[in-house]
Structures are given as structure tokens and as C-alpha cells.
Design a protein around this motif. Structure first.
Motif, PDB file in Angstrom:
ATOM      1  N   GLY A   1       2.176  10.981  -5.752  1.00  0.00           N
ATOM      2  CA  GLY A   1       1.569   9.695  -6.077  1.00  0.00           C
ATOM      3  C   GLY A   1       2.568   8.553  -5.955  1.00  0.00           C
ATOM      4  O   GLY A   1       2.230   7.460  -5.466  1.00  0.00           O
ATOM      5  N   TYR A   2       3.793   8.803  -6.383  1.00  0.00           N
ATOM      6  CA  TYR A   2       4.857   7.791  -6.281  1.00  0.00           C
ATOM      7  C   TYR A   2       5.154   7.442  -4.826  1.00  0.00           C
ATOM      8  O   TYR A   2       5.239   6.265  -4.451  1.00  0.00           O
ATOM      9  CB  TYR A   2       6.105   8.332  -6.974  1.00  0.00           C
ATOM     10  CG  TYR A   2       7.312   7.440  -6.889  1.00  0.00           C
ATOM     11  CD1 TYR A   2       7.396   6.283  -7.656  1.00  0.00           C
ATOM     12  CD2 TYR A   2       8.385   7.763  -6.055  1.00  0.00           C
ATOM     13  CE1 TYR A   2       8.514   5.472  -7.598  1.00  0.00           C
ATOM     14  CE2 TYR A   2       9.499   6.954  -5.990  1.00  0.00           C
ATOM     15  CZ  TYR A   2       9.561   5.815  -6.762  1.00  0.00           C
ATOM     16  OH  TYR A   2      10.663   5.009  -6.680  1.00  0.00           O
ATOM     17  N   LEU A   3       5.283   8.475  -3.985  1.00  0.00           N
ATOM     18  CA  LEU A   3       5.553   8.250  -2.569  1.00  0.00           C
ATOM     19  C   LEU A   3       4.370   7.579  -1.880  1.00  0.00           C
ATOM     20  O   LEU A   3       4.550   6.729  -0.995  1.00  0.00           O
ATOM     21  CB  LEU A   3       5.880   9.579  -1.885  1.00  0.00           C
ATOM     22  CG  LEU A   3       7.178  10.257  -2.347  1.00  0.00           C
ATOM     23  CD1 LEU A   3       7.333  11.617  -1.676  1.00  0.00           C
ATOM     24  CD2 LEU A   3       8.383   9.368  -2.030  1.00  0.00           C
ATOM     25  N   MET A   4       3.160   7.937  -2.289  1.00  0.00           N
ATOM     26  CA  MET A   4       1.975   7.289  -1.718  1.00  0.00           C
ATOM     27  C   MET A   4       1.929   5.815  -2.101  1.00  0.00           C
ATOM     28  O   MET A   4       1.569   4.961  -1.275  1.00  0.00           O
ATOM     29  CB  MET A   4       0.706   8.002  -2.190  1.00  0.00           C
ATOM     30  CG  MET A   4       0.457   9.338  -1.522  1.00  0.00           C
ATOM     31  SD  MET A   4      -1.068  10.135  -2.102  1.00  0.00           S
ATOM     32  CE  MET A   4      -2.302   8.945  -1.526  1.00  0.00           C
ATOM     33  N   ALA A   5       2.286   5.506  -3.345  1.00  0.00           N
ATOM     34  CA  ALA A   5       2.308   4.105  -3.774  1.00  0.00           C
ATOM     35  C   ALA A   5       3.326   3.307  -2.972  1.00  0.00           C
ATOM     36  O   ALA A   5       3.056   2.176  -2.548  1.00  0.00           O
ATOM     37  CB  ALA A   5       2.626   4.019  -5.272  1.00  0.00           C
ATOM     38  N   ALA A   6       4.502   3.914  -2.732  1.00  0.00           N
ATOM     39  CA  ALA A   6       5.530   3.250  -1.928  1.00  0.00           C
ATOM     40  C   ALA A   6       5.045   3.047  -0.496  1.00  0.00           C
ATOM     41  O   ALA A   6       5.241   1.980   0.090  1.00  0.00           O
ATOM     42  CB  ALA A   6       6.819   4.067  -1.946  1.00  0.00           C
ATOM     43  N   ALA A   7       4.393   4.074   0.061  1.00  0.00           N
ATOM     44  CA  ALA A   7       3.883   3.972   1.437  1.00  0.00           C
ATOM     45  C   ALA A   7       2.799   2.913   1.543  1.00  0.00           C
ATOM     46  O   ALA A   7       2.731   2.164   2.522  1.00  0.00           O
ATOM     47  CB  ALA A   7       3.352   5.335   1.890  1.00  0.00           C
ATOM     48  N   MET A   8       1.928   2.835   0.529  1.00  0.00           N
ATOM     49  CA  MET A   8       0.870   1.827   0.535  1.00  0.00           C
ATOM     50  C   MET A   8       1.457   0.418   0.464  1.00  0.00           C
ATOM     51  O   MET A   8       0.969  -0.512   1.120  1.00  0.00           O
ATOM     52  CB  MET A   8      -0.079   2.051  -0.644  1.00  0.00           C
ATOM     53  CG  MET A   8      -0.957   3.278  -0.521  1.00  0.00           C
ATOM     54  SD  MET A   8      -2.084   3.151   0.869  1.00  0.00           S
ATOM     55  CE  MET A   8      -2.949   4.705   0.704  1.00  0.00           C
ATOM     56  N   ASN A   9       2.520   0.255  -0.322  1.00  0.00           N
ATOM     57  CA  ASN A   9       3.161  -1.049  -0.413  1.00  0.00           C
ATOM     58  C   ASN A   9       3.801  -1.444   0.914  1.00  0.00           C
ATOM     59  O   ASN A   9       3.762  -2.610   1.319  1.00  0.00           O
ATOM     60  CB  ASN A   9       4.221  -1.050  -1.516  1.00  0.00           C
ATOM     61  CG  ASN A   9       3.611  -1.219  -2.888  1.00  0.00           C
ATOM     62  OD1 ASN A   9       2.500  -1.694  -3.025  1.00  0.00           O
ATOM     63  ND2 ASN A   9       4.330  -0.813  -3.910  1.00  0.00           N
ATOM     64  N   VAL A  10       4.419  -0.457   1.580  1.00  0.00           N
ATOM     65  CA  VAL A  10       5.012  -0.729   2.893  1.00  0.00           C
ATOM     66  C   VAL A  10       3.925  -1.134   3.883  1.00  0.00           C
ATOM     67  O   VAL A  10       4.087  -2.087   4.652  1.00  0.00           O
ATOM     68  CB  VAL A  10       5.764   0.514   3.410  1.00  0.00           C
ATOM     69  CG1 VAL A  10       6.220   0.309   4.848  1.00  0.00           C
ATOM     70  CG2 VAL A  10       6.969   0.808   2.528  1.00  0.00           C
ATOM     71  N   ALA A  11       2.801  -0.410   3.860  1.00  0.00           N
ATOM     72  CA  ALA A  11       1.688  -0.734   4.757  1.00  0.00           C
ATOM     73  C   ALA A  11       1.158  -2.138   4.480  1.00  0.00           C
ATOM     74  O   ALA A  11       0.874  -2.909   5.409  1.00  0.00           O
ATOM     75  CB  ALA A  11       0.569   0.295   4.593  1.00  0.00           C
ATOM     76  N   GLY A  12       1.021  -2.474   3.185  1.00  0.00           N
ATOM     77  CA  GLY A  12       0.558  -3.815   2.836  1.00  0.00           C
ATOM     78  C   GLY A  12       1.530  -4.895   3.283  1.00  0.00           C
ATOM     79  O   GLY A  12       1.122  -5.957   3.757  1.00  0.00           O
ATOM     80  N   THR A  13       2.831  -4.611   3.151  1.00  0.00           N
ATOM     81  CA  THR A  13       3.853  -5.571   3.591  1.00  0.00           C
ATOM     82  C   THR A  13       3.781  -5.791   5.091  1.00  0.00           C
ATOM     83  O   THR A  13       3.935  -6.930   5.578  1.00  0.00           O
ATOM     84  CB  THR A  13       5.254  -5.065   3.203  1.00  0.00           C
ATOM     85  OG1 THR A  13       5.318  -4.886   1.786  1.00  0.00           O
ATOM     86  CG2 THR A  13       6.325  -6.060   3.616  1.00  0.00           C
ATOM     87  N   LEU A  14       3.546  -4.727   5.841  1.00  0.00           N
ATOM     88  CA  LEU A  14       3.413  -4.858   7.294  1.00  0.00           C
ATOM     89  C   LEU A  14       2.209  -5.726   7.655  1.00  0.00           C
ATOM     90  O   LEU A  14       2.281  -6.574   8.545  1.00  0.00           O
ATOM     91  CB  LEU A  14       3.273  -3.474   7.935  1.00  0.00           C
ATOM     92  CG  LEU A  14       4.531  -2.608   7.969  1.00  0.00           C
ATOM     93  CD1 LEU A  14       4.213  -1.225   8.516  1.00  0.00           C
ATOM     94  CD2 LEU A  14       5.608  -3.276   8.835  1.00  0.00           C
ATOM     95  N   GLN A  15       1.097  -5.499   6.967  1.00  0.00           N
ATOM     96  CA  GLN A  15      -0.101  -6.294   7.250  1.00  0.00           C
ATOM     97  C   GLN A  15       0.097  -7.758   6.898  1.00  0.00           C
ATOM     98  O   GLN A  15      -0.487  -8.645   7.525  1.00  0.00           O
ATOM     99  CB  GLN A  15      -1.299  -5.727   6.488  1.00  0.00           C
ATOM    100  CG  GLN A  15      -1.813  -4.408   7.057  1.00  0.00           C
ATOM    101  CD  GLN A  15      -3.070  -3.938   6.367  1.00  0.00           C
ATOM    102  OE1 GLN A  15      -3.181  -3.996   5.143  1.00  0.00           O
ATOM    103  NE2 GLN A  15      -4.026  -3.451   7.135  1.00  0.00           N
ATOM    104  N   GLU A  16       0.914  -8.019   5.883  1.00  0.00           N
ATOM    105  CA  GLU A  16       1.145  -9.401   5.460  1.00  0.00           C
ATOM    106  C   GLU A  16       2.223 -10.095   6.288  1.00  0.00           C
ATOM    107  O   GLU A  16       2.551 -11.251   6.046  1.00  0.00           O
ATOM    108  CB  GLU A  16       1.530  -9.435   3.978  1.00  0.00           C
ATOM    109  CG  GLU A  16       0.383  -9.059   3.052  1.00  0.00           C
ATOM    110  CD  GLU A  16       0.804  -8.989   1.606  1.00  0.00           C
ATOM    111  OE1 GLU A  16       2.025  -9.047   1.341  1.00  0.00           O
ATOM    112  OE2 GLU A  16      -0.071  -8.868   0.725  1.00  0.00           O
ATOM    113  N   SER A  17       2.813  -9.368   7.265  1.00  0.00           N
ATOM    114  CA  SER A  17       3.837  -9.961   8.113  1.00  0.00           C
ATOM    115  C   SER A  17       3.237 -10.741   9.285  1.00  0.00           C
ATOM    116  O   SER A  17       3.951 -11.411  10.022  1.00  0.00           O
ATOM    117  CB  SER A  17       4.761  -8.870   8.653  1.00  0.00           C
ATOM    118  OG  SER A  17       4.045  -7.981   9.506  1.00  0.00           O
ATOM    119  N   ILE A  18       1.925 -10.626   9.471  1.00  0.00           N
ATOM    120  CA  ILE A  18       1.254 -11.322  10.566  1.00  0.00           C
ATOM    121  C   ILE A  18       1.186 -12.814  10.245  1.00  0.00           C
ATOM    122  O   ILE A  18       0.826 -13.208   9.137  1.00  0.00           O
ATOM    123  CB  ILE A  18      -0.153 -10.754  10.786  1.00  0.00           C
ATOM    124  CG1 ILE A  18      -0.064  -9.287  11.187  1.00  0.00           C
ATOM    125  CG2 ILE A  18      -0.905 -11.550  11.836  1.00  0.00           C
ATOM    126  CD1 ILE A  18      -1.397  -8.590  11.249  1.00  0.00           C
TER     127      ILE A  18
END
Length: 293
Positions: free
Chosen positions: A33-50
Motif C-alpha cells: 500500500g505504501y509503494l502504491m501510494a508513492a507510485a500514485m503520487n508520482v503518476a499524479g506529478t507526471l500528469q500535473e507536469s503538462i
């Protein structure tokens, strides 16, 4: 006497093994769950880089620029907005590398335009919402042109959505497998006490009277397992933070605290639920089936 001691030792060992098993499964689920939360945050950061560049017409007044900025910032899809003058763009080193000489000497004047650099939120993954925003920005009075890396954005959103789907499927599968294993572990621990349950039934004990000590024991067992899992998880996070500090950055300390609390609460809830199911099975089972089980 020896048989009694051996029986007590078996019961104690089964209780210890089931507690450790619950703790390890909780630790595994918490870590994933911890690693998934980190991965989700990374994915969200990538989407917000546009980002979207909204170029303005020349000779706009300060009031007109503020009006456009307000219109853009009022959109839910907009995360941040920053104004950049054409002179600031001209001084950009990366832009100047394109030209061997001063751009003014080449063209005689600065051909660039003042613009707003708009970064988008995760709502940009919705194609309809994104298209609506681009169309809205283009139609604003004073806007000359809107540039947007559409193809790159679409590929990024598609990749991020696939990653999220894979993570959810993996996490869901692991959760189901873990619950099945925990159910079997608790049931085996109760299995060693089936003769005691049957004896209590034969002397007229009610179902609740039989189940109460098992449920109380399961609370302590779940609490112990949750605390053990939380300690292991905290040590693992501390160790990872020393070598990979980005993980703690992406998954905030608040989420770590939530995971620790979920481990303890989940340990108690899971232990009680599976204990109730297992004890109910043996309480409702006839005596002849218990001896044949």
C-alpha cells in the motif's frame, strides 16, 4: 499429565504462529500500500507536469491581462498560472542557443509575445475537459494563440492510466490472496481447540459463552500482530528513507501514519472476523462430525 502439557504447548504454538502469520501479512499489505501510494503520487506529478502556453496579443493593458489571468485561474483544470513577458523569453538561454547571433540582429525586433504559462491538474486526463479548456482559452479576448503538446499529453495520460490499472489489479489480487491465507491460518488455530469447543457444548454452554473468550483472545492477537507489523513497517520505511529519501517525499508522513493505524485496526478486525467464522463453524457442527473432521 504429559498429554496435557503437550496439548497446551500445541495450542500455545498455534496461537503464536497465527499471530506471526497475521503480522507478516499485514506488513506485506502495508508495504505494498505504501509503494502504491508513492507510485500514485508520482503518476499524479507526471500528469500535473503538462503545461499550456497562452500567448497574448501585443499592446494589451495591465487590466486586460489581469482579466485574462482571472478567467484562466477560475477554471478547475488549472493548477498554476504564471505570466512571462516576451523580453524574459528572449533572455532564456535555451532559446538563444537556437541562434548563432542575437535575434534582434537577425529579425530586427523581438518576434515573441507575452504569455501565460498554465500548468494543468490531473483533470487534464479527461479529454473532453481538456478540449473544452483549450477551446475556452483560444476564444478569450486578447489571446492570440494557444500552444499545447497534445500528442505527448495523450500518451502520458494513457500510460499513467495503464500503470494505475495494473497497480489496482495487483493490489486487489494481493489483498484477496492475503485474506484467504489469514482465514486459513486462523481456522487452523481454532481447529486445535475444536474438542474444547465440543466439550463446552456438551455441558450446555451457549454459543455466545463459547465464543466470547475466543473473540477476546482474537482482539489481543490482532492487536499484537498489528503492533508487530507496524514496528516492522516503521523500521523498513526508516531504512528506505536513508537510502531512497524520495519514497518518503512522494508518500507523505500522514499516509505512513494512516497505514500504521490501518495495520493495527485491520489486524484486530481481521482476527475477530475470521475467529468468529471459524468458531461458529465448530459450534454449529455436530459432535460426530467434529471427531471425524
Amino acid at each position: 499429565m504429559k498429554d496435557d502439557k503437550r496439548l497446551k504447548r500445541k495450542v500455545r504454538n498455534s496461537y503464536f504462529v497465527s499471530t506471526i502469520s497475521i503480522a507478516l501479512v499485514l506488513f506485506l499489505l502495508g508495504s505494498v500500500g505504501y509503494l502504491m501510494a508513492a507510485a500514485m503520487n508520482v503518476a499524479g506529478t507526471l500528469q500535473e507536469s503538462i503545461s499550456v502556453t497562452v500567448e497574448l496579443k501585443n499592446d494589451l493593458t495591465e487590466k486586460q491581462r489581469e482579466h485574462i489571468a482571472k478567467k484562466l485561474s477560475d477554471e478547475a483544470i488549472v493548477r498554476t498560472i504564471a505570466f512571462q513577458t516576451k523580453d524574459e523569453k528572449l533572455q532564456n538561454e535555451e532559446f538563444r542557443k537556437i541562434f548563432d547571433s542575437e535575434i534582434e540582429e537577425t529579425l530586427g525586433e523581438n518576434p515573441l509575445m507575452d504569455s501565460f504559462e498554465v500548468t494543468l491538474s490531473q483533470l487534464s486526463s479527461d479529454k473532453l475537459a481538456l478540449d473544452a479548456f483549450i477551446s475556452f482559452a483560444k476564444n478569450l479576448d486578447g489571446v492570440s494563440h494557444v500552444s499545447f503538446p497534445r500528442q505527448m499529453a495523450e500518451q502520458l495520460h494513457a500510460t499513467v492510466n495503464k500503470i494505475r490499472l495494473i497497480l489496482f489489479l495487483f493490489g486487489g489480487s494481493l489483498l484477496i490472496i492475503s485474506l484467504i491465507l489469514l482465514n486459513n491460518t486462523v481456522r487452523l488455530a481454532i481447529f486445535s481447540k475444536r474438542y474444547l469447543i465440543n466439550t463446552m457444548k456438551l455441558v450446555g454452554a451457549t454459543k455466545w459463552f463459547i465464543m466470547r473468550p475466543f473473540l477476546v483472545s482474537s482482539i489481543w492477537q490482532g492487536l499484537g500482530a498489528g503492533i508487530c507489523a507496524s514496528v516492522l513497517f516503521a523500521l523498513a520505511v526508516f531504512g528506505l528513507n536513508e537510502s531512497v529519501p524520495e519514497l518518503l517525499t512522494f508518500a507523505s508522513t500522514t499516509k505512513v501514519a494512516v497505514i500504521l493505524g490501518t495495520m493495527i485496526g485491520g489486524g484486530i478486525l481481521i482476527s475477530m472476523l475470521f475467529t468468529y467464522i471459524a468458531v461458529s463453524k465448530f459450534v454449529n457442527m455436530t459432535s460426530n462430525k467434529i471427531y471425524l473432521y
